[in-house]
Write a protein that holds these residues in place. Structure first.
Motif, PDB file in Angstrom:
ATOM      1  N   ARG A   1      40.792 -29.321 -13.943  1.00 35.39           N
ATOM      2  CA  ARG A   1      41.918 -30.235 -13.697  1.00 35.39           C
ATOM      3  C   ARG A   1      41.687 -31.074 -12.445  1.00 35.39           C
ATOM      4  N   TRP A   2      40.866 -30.556 -11.526  1.00 35.11           N
ATOM      5  CA  TRP A   2      40.702 -31.212 -10.226  1.00 35.11           C
ATOM      6  C   TRP A   2      39.337 -31.863 -10.049  1.00 35.11           C
ATOM      7  N   VAL A   3      38.269 -31.257 -10.607  1.00 37.15           N
ATOM      8  CA  VAL A   3      36.903 -31.712 -10.333  1.00 37.15           C
ATOM      9  C   VAL A   3      36.064 -31.597 -11.597  1.00 37.15           C
ATOM     10  N   ASP A   4      34.874 -32.205 -11.560  1.00 40.32           N
ATOM     11  CA  ASP A   4      33.880 -32.013 -12.609  1.00 40.32           C
ATOM     12  C   ASP A   4      33.059 -30.762 -12.289  1.00 40.32           C
ATOM     13  N   VAL A   5      32.788 -29.964 -13.307  1.00 39.10           N
ATOM     14  CA  VAL A   5      32.141 -28.664 -13.108  1.00 39.10           C
ATOM     15  C   VAL A   5      30.830 -28.613 -13.876  1.00 39.10           C
ATOM     16  N   THR A   6      29.777 -28.145 -13.202  1.00 36.46           N
ATOM     17  CA  THR A   6      28.489 -27.877 -13.836  1.00 36.46           C
ATOM     18  C   THR A   6      28.132 -26.419 -13.596  1.00 36.46           C
ATOM     19  N   VAL A   7      27.960 -25.665 -14.667  1.00 33.29           N
ATOM     20  CA  VAL A   7      27.502 -24.280 -14.579  1.00 33.29           C
ATOM     21  C   VAL A   7      26.027 -24.259 -14.952  1.00 33.29           C
ATOM     22  N   VAL A   8      25.188 -23.786 -14.037  1.00 35.98           N
ATOM     23  CA  VAL A   8      23.759 -23.641 -14.307  1.00 35.98           C
ATOM     24  C   VAL A   8      23.525 -22.158 -14.590  1.00 35.98           C
ATOM     25  N   ASP A   9      23.242 -21.850 -15.825  1.00 33.15           N
ATOM     26  CA  ASP A   9      23.296 -20.479 -16.334  1.00 33.15           C
ATOM     27  C   ASP A   9      21.895 -19.946 -16.616  1.00 33.15           C
ATOM     28  N   GLY A  10      21.476 -18.998 -15.796  1.00 30.56           N
ATOM     29  CA  GLY A  10      20.183 -18.365 -15.992  1.00 30.56           C
ATOM     30  C   GLY A  10      20.274 -17.025 -16.692  1.00 30.56           C
ATOM     31  N   SER A  11      21.395 -16.763 -17.365  1.00 33.53           N
ATOM     32  CA  SER A  11      21.579 -15.503 -18.080  1.00 33.53           C
ATOM     33  C   SER A  11      20.646 -15.414 -19.286  1.00 33.53           C
ATOM     34  N   ALA A  12      20.504 -14.200 -19.813  1.00 33.30           N
ATOM     35  CA  ALA A  12      19.678 -13.981 -20.999  1.00 33.30           C
ATOM     36  C   ALA A  12      20.190 -14.828 -22.167  1.00 33.30           C
TER      37      ALA A  12
END
Length: 368
Positions: free
Chosen positions: A51-62
């Protein structure tokens, strides 16, 4: 970024209403999970953040976890794997390097998966980044189980003498990329980033009044952090020497049969922690009883510092499946690398691309 870095959005249902004006911030969350026990809670937080910002998740999970996250966050955030072209032993730093390179805004908040910003905290960081290159907020645990209470003793002592090291930093993207990112082979990555910005000539701020909530770890995770966190002090020799002196001092007092010395030292530690608790209006987020945790935490750090030194002699400390030898690089080494600035080194971690290189600024800090 490489072509294989694809967003999972914007397909999917809209997660909810947004305010009329959103902040020009990219929120970068480096993630590497081995289990999804916190997925529902984190998804709720990401929904609020969007709602407030743009989000980037960098996901190194299996792969199976990555696919589950992609399904849960489709249409909610941009979900990327770490850039496979990057090399380094600290997976969190590789996630940060990927996320900052892909950011859509000049102002970037970098946060661990247990950090919980509110809108006021994001706005404060956003305003500060108009004047400085890097912001170091202060974390506080909420809720406060016994082990978070214990670790708050460290937070208060750090705040009394300088500032605590949180699980979040905020940085200007142009400065970050122009200096070539930071070393992905160190353990104490937040200190490394701050030192690199300063070595480049950037301005940093550690406002004691800027509080960001943090969720406490599990008891098992807390236990596994004890020696690793003590290992961070290998990058700060004065702190390391002080910690190593704790056990000999306790032994000397006991050998001399002067337990009163230990009592006075404990009272002094509580008094110093109380100064840290009150600094910057901290009494509103740190309960009064948290200052009592300081003597116990000091004794723990005295023990764990010797264990950390032993790990150093054996080649480093285990971290996320690898062994890291260097806690953080000395500032003089970072200045030397940045002064040489050979083109190959500028592309060592993050390609600077066609972004303009900001003029160097005199290194100084805003009052905390």
């Amino acid at each position: 970024m490489p072509a294989n870095h694809r967003s999972t959005g914007p397909a999917g249902p809209d997660p909810g209403p947004r305010p009329a004006v959103r902040l020009g911030i990219e929120y970068v969350l480096p993630l590497r999970w081995s289990a999804d026990t916190g997925l529902a809670e984190l998804t709720g937080y990401l929904r609020q953040l969007r709602r407030w910002v743009d989000v980037t998740v960098v996901d190194g999970s299996a792969p199976e976890l990555f696919a589950r996250h992609a399904a849960a966050w489709r249409g909610l955030v941009r979900h990327l794997p770490p850039d496979p072209a990057l090399r380094g032993r600290n997976g969190k730093v590789l996630g940060v390097l990927t996320g900052v390179a892909a950011a859509r805004h000049e102002h970037v908040v970098i946060a661990d998966d247990d950090v919980r910003y509110d809108e006021a905290g994001l706005r404060a960081v956003h305003d500060l980044l108009d004047r400085v290159d890097l912001v170091r907020p202060q974390n506080h645990f909420d809720p406060l189980p016994w082990h978070a209470w214990w670790d708050t003793g460290r937070t208060l002592l750090n705040r009394a003498v300088a500032g605590d090291w949180p699980g979040t930093l905020a940085v200007r993207r142009s400065t970050f990329r122009a200096m070539g990112g930071y070393d992905p082979d160190v353990l104490f990555e937040n200190l490394e980033l701050v030192r690199t910005v300063r070595a480049y000539g950037g301005v940093t701020a550690a406002p004691a009044w800027l509080y960001v909530r943090r969720l406490p770890p599990s008891v098992a995770h807390f236990g596994g952090q004890r020696v690793r966190q003590a290992y961070d002090d290998l990058a700060q020799p004065v702190r390391l020497l002080a910690a190593l002196a704790v056990l000999p001092a306790v032994a000397a007092a006991l050998a001399a049969r002067r337990p009163g010395l230990l009592l006075r030292a404990g009272v002094a530690a509580v008094a110093v922690a109380e100064l840290g608790r009150r600094r910057g209006g901290g009494a509103r987020v740190f309960p009064a009883h948290t200052a009592l945790a300081a003597p116990g935490w000091l004794l723990e750090r005295g023990i764990c510092s010797w264990l950390a030194l032993g790990r150093r002699l054996r080649g480093g400390v285990p971290y996320a499946g690898v062994r890291l030898r260097t806690a953080a690089n000395p500032t003089r080494a970072l200045r030397r690398r940045l002064a040489e600035r050979r083109p190959a080194e500028l592309r060592l971690w993050v390609e600077a691309g066609d972004l303009p290189v900001p003029a160097r600024r005199p290194t100084h800090r805003l009052p905390g």
